[in-house]
Design a protein around this motif. Sequence first.
Motif, PDB file in Angstrom:
ATOM      1  N   GLY A 282      34.102  50.758  47.686  1.00 13.17           N
ATOM      2  CA  GLY A 282      33.649  49.759  46.725  1.00 13.17           C
ATOM      3  C   GLY A 282      33.269  50.303  45.361  1.00 13.17           C
TER       4      GLY A 282
ATOM      5  N   TYR B 241      33.834  50.667  41.656  1.00 12.29           N
ATOM      6  CA  TYR B 241      34.604  49.918  40.663  1.00 12.29           C
ATOM      7  C   TYR B 241      35.101  50.855  39.561  1.00 12.29           C
ATOM      8  CZ  TYR B 241      36.027  46.373  37.317  1.00 12.29           C
ATOM      9  OH  TYR B 241      36.764  45.603  36.448  1.00 12.29           O
TER      10      TYR B 241
ATOM     11  N   LYS C 256      40.809  43.563  41.391  1.00  9.68           N
ATOM     12  CA  LYS C 256      39.352  43.440  41.218  1.00  9.68           C
ATOM     13  C   LYS C 256      38.936  43.574  39.754  1.00  9.68           C
ATOM     14  CE  LYS C 256      36.824  45.740  44.169  1.00  9.68           C
ATOM     15  NZ  LYS C 256      36.324  46.873  44.986  1.00  9.68           N
TER      16      LYS C 256
END
Length: 669
Positions: free
Chosen positions: A332, A334, A394
């Motif tokens: 996770g 980013y 994302k």
Amino acid sequence: MKTVDFKAQILQGIPSELPPKRTYPDHGNPAPKRKDILSKDEKKLAIRNALRYFPKAWHQELAIEFAEELNSLGRIYMHRFKPTYSMYARPISEYPAQTSQAASIMLMIQNNLDPAVAQHPEELITYGGNGAVFQNWAQYLLTMQYLSNMTEEQTLHLYSGHPMGLFPSSKEAPRVVVTNGMMIPNYSQPDDWEKYNALGVTQYGQMTAGSFMYIGPQGIVHGTAITVMNAFRKVLKAGETPAGKIFLTAGLGGMSGAQPKAGNIAGCITICAEVNSAAAKKRHDQGWVDELIDDMDALVIRAKKAVAKKEVVSIAFIGNIVSVWERFYEDGLYIHLGSDQTSLHNPWSGGYYPVSLSFETANILMSKDPNAFKEAVQDSLKRQVTAINKHTEKGTYFFDYGNAFLLEASRAGADIMASNNIDFKYPSYVQDILGPMCFDYGFGPFRWVCTSGNKSDLQKTDAIAQKVMEEIKAVAPPEIQQQMQDNIKWIREAEANQLVVGSQARILYADAEGRAKIADAFNQAIANKEIEAPIVLGRDHHDVSGTDSPFRETSNIYDGSKFTADMAIHNVIGDSFRGATWVSIHNGGGVGWGEVMNGGFGMVLDGSQEASRKLKNMLFYDVNNGISRRSWARNKEALFAIKREMDRTPSLKVTLPNLVEDDLLEGLF
């Protein structure tokens, strides 16, 4: 070696006595073994070609040695003939030459081969895995000897590293004309380079390697810093800064070693993967990257900490970039910006290493079983693109950094094409950033080298350049205020950022007006004895008009002409009779053999009125040749720039396009 010994060796050229055979060094960073592509008869021809540099009495001994090199390395480098003196850019006064122009070129050649600068110095390769200054050491020896004897009325012609000879010319002519890899178009596939380079008849000059204008990673630090700063401007909200935001990329060998330093200047977290531990450690030792990590779990922990604390830091991960993309998605993390700067223009000979193989295993496989290696590379590219696609869904902004990543990924069958199945999903950094923001306005990588070798001269040139840029900015139109400010900030902070590797050199982005005014101020400072010795002007070929490259420099040309190479050819010819000291034109460079045509120049400023006249004439054309082509392609920024230039320069008359309304074309076909 004493200076006198150095000069004597230069003047001698090919030695009069056969030097002893030398043991290949077990240190440094050797080039990977090249593909075994020649037939038995072609190998004999390669040896015959190599032996023609030497007297017949040496042929029997050298034939055996050259055959060993060809079999073990894939090339004949003639290591026995590498000079015994240290290789670096000496002060210009130390070179045995009849002209300051020739001595300056000798200085630039040695800088390109300096082990602190060059990627594979034993093999005469400066960067990019195969970007060569010469094919072998005999060519180096002869070229330096020719330069030492050259007068102001001779020109040295170099055919892919081979010094064809000194020819009578004139003071107005270039002192050196360089071509690299100029193949008949149907013989410009990657395997053609492997074959004809192994035969000793051509070479891959990259861009600034084979034109003697590489200044270490500093050049691409600047371009990368400008690119990353503008990329963050595209994705961040007003008031946000890049601090604590991740820029993920790959490659620390050659030019790509500049990425961590550029990330620090841009003010973000840079994580750069590199499979070659020697390359990563070299950049860390040189101060170009802050931290080294070789464990993935440790990398994840460190990255999370840097994000949480909004750090500005550069981290080299010794490992494969594919693993990083995949693991960061799983955990996770980013990624704001993503790119890649492995040498994918050279995918089958060490430019890119597949995730499924160790570095050592890959180096063996690429020469022993090229087909299996190619398959592993393409499988790895597909995996990398799959992981990148997950991140971009994302919100990650991914751009191709001109290394042929998108091109090779598409050839591998990766999910990289846009819905129209013509364009790529992701833009080139030139297409999205440098093209419309810099090149179309005429801003590009102007650089200079202080031939005295003194830091004080470089400091003086920094101050001169900053003063000129600030004066231009005070009256510049709004369209170029950002470019001016970015480069004023760059030159103001350049010394503090410790960018010099090798020669005392500097780079900034400037347009034709800025380049000419800065250069003229340098020339005046030399005339006034404020600067000790001549200054060499140049640029990266990666510029406004130097390069025709449909997947990079001219990727934002949309009139169908991006696959033509007229601009680069005109650039080199035009520069040659407007005052350049040397000119070069190369096939390949950046995105690969057969994919690009690129040209460059070098110009020596000696404080004379003649130099002042030449620099104004040549630099004006060098930039505006490209702006005019870009304006004809209907690029609005280039149209603005060329109209502004014609207003300033009444003798400039450029054909302008008449724009067509879109609705006029509807329903015609």
